[in-house]
Structures are given as C-alpha cells and as structure tokens.
Design a protein around this motif. Sequence first.
Motif, PDB file in Angstrom:
ATOM      1  N   PHE A   5       2.884   9.916  -2.711  1.00 30.23           N
ATOM      2  CA  PHE A   5       2.831   8.753  -3.591  1.00 30.23           C
ATOM      3  C   PHE A   5       3.138   7.484  -2.819  1.00 30.23           C
ATOM      4  O   PHE A   5       2.481   6.457  -2.995  1.00 30.23           O
ATOM      5  N   LYS A   6       4.135   7.545  -1.935  1.00 36.44           N
ATOM      6  CA  LYS A   6       4.493   6.383  -1.127  1.00 36.44           C
ATOM      7  C   LYS A   6       3.324   5.977  -0.235  1.00 36.44           C
ATOM      8  O   LYS A   6       3.001   4.795  -0.116  1.00 36.44           O
ATOM      9  N   ALA A   7       2.674   6.946   0.388  1.00 33.94           N
ATOM     10  CA  ALA A   7       1.509   6.648   1.238  1.00 33.94           C
ATOM     11  C   ALA A   7       0.390   6.036   0.410  1.00 33.94           C
ATOM     12  O   ALA A   7      -0.274   5.092   0.832  1.00 33.94           O
ATOM     13  N   PHE A   8       0.181   6.543  -0.792  1.00 34.13           N
ATOM     14  CA  PHE A   8      -0.849   6.012  -1.683  1.00 34.13           C
ATOM     15  C   PHE A   8      -0.516   4.593  -2.126  1.00 34.13           C
ATOM     16  O   PHE A   8      -1.364   3.701  -2.085  1.00 34.13           O
ATOM     17  N   ILE A  14      -4.156  -0.994  -2.511  1.00 42.19           N
ATOM     18  CA  ILE A  14      -3.303  -0.989  -3.699  1.00 42.19           C
ATOM     19  C   ILE A  14      -2.439  -2.251  -3.723  1.00 42.19           C
ATOM     20  O   ILE A  14      -2.301  -2.895  -4.759  1.00 42.19           O
ATOM     21  N   VAL A  15      -1.891  -2.607  -2.597  1.00 37.63           N
ATOM     22  CA  VAL A  15      -1.046  -3.803  -2.526  1.00 37.63           C
ATOM     23  C   VAL A  15      -1.901  -5.054  -2.802  1.00 37.63           C
ATOM     24  O   VAL A  15      -1.495  -5.932  -3.565  1.00 37.63           O
ATOM     25  N   ASP A  16      -3.099  -5.115  -2.220  1.00 41.13           N
ATOM     26  CA  ASP A  16      -3.996  -6.240  -2.471  1.00 41.13           C
ATOM     27  C   ASP A  16      -4.359  -6.331  -3.945  1.00 41.13           C
ATOM     28  O   ASP A  16      -4.411  -7.423  -4.518  1.00 41.13           O
ATOM     29  N   LEU A  17      -4.624  -5.187  -4.559  1.00 39.85           N
ATOM     30  CA  LEU A  17      -4.961  -5.163  -5.975  1.00 39.85           C
ATOM     31  C   LEU A  17      -3.797  -5.658  -6.820  1.00 39.85           C
ATOM     32  O   LEU A  17      -3.988  -6.449  -7.752  1.00 39.85           O
TER      33      LEU A  17
END
Length: 127
Positions: A5-8, A14-17
Amino acid sequence: MLKEFKAFAMRGNIVDLAIGVIIGGAFNKIVSSLVNDMVMPLIGLVLGGVNLSALSFTIGDASIKYGMFLQTIVDFLIVAFSVFCIVKVLNKLKKQEEQQNTAPVVTKQEALLTEIRDLLKHRQVEQ
C-alpha cells in the motif's frame, strides 16, 4: 500488505493526482466566487437588475431553479475555458522542450563527409 500500500500510495501518479484534486477544489471555490459575486451580478445588471440565481418557477410543490442552473453553466464555462488555456500553454511548453532536446541525427555517411571536409581544410591551411 502495508508495504504494498505504501509503494502504491507513494507512486508519482497518485501524489500528482492528490495534488490536482486539492488544487482543483480550491480553484472551484475561486471560480464559484467569481461567478456568484462578480459575473452574475453584472449579467443581472445588464438584464435590468434581475438576480439570476433567484429565477425559478413552481410546479405543484416543486420549485424549478433555472437561474441556479444558468449560474452553474457559467461556472462550468469559466472552468472549462481556464483548463483549456492551461493545457494549451503546457502543450506549447512541452513541444518547445521536445524541439530543444532533439539533437540532429548524424548518419555515418555525414560523419565521414564532415571528417573529409575537415581534413581538406586542414591541408589547405598547411599549404
């Protein structure tokens, strides 16, 4: 499972979104304020002092607020135009960057001809 989950969650996409959603929410508030507090009162003034957001009609117990619908359409058009302008500028910058990063490809034949040219120039200088 926690590591996966941390890697995802820490992937760049994901951060950009998440950043895009936060900025989009703030941008929505700005546009809504622009439409509600500046554009719609001006349109209402042009139409003879009519408050467009208050326009509605009643059918039975239902109140159809078409003024609010018009206000939402103006809101959408401003957001859509703003996003269009931003994307257009970003595409132009990306295209310029790609053009700058594209170095001319020199074939073996061109490299050989350049070398021969340089050798001939060097011979002429020595003579």
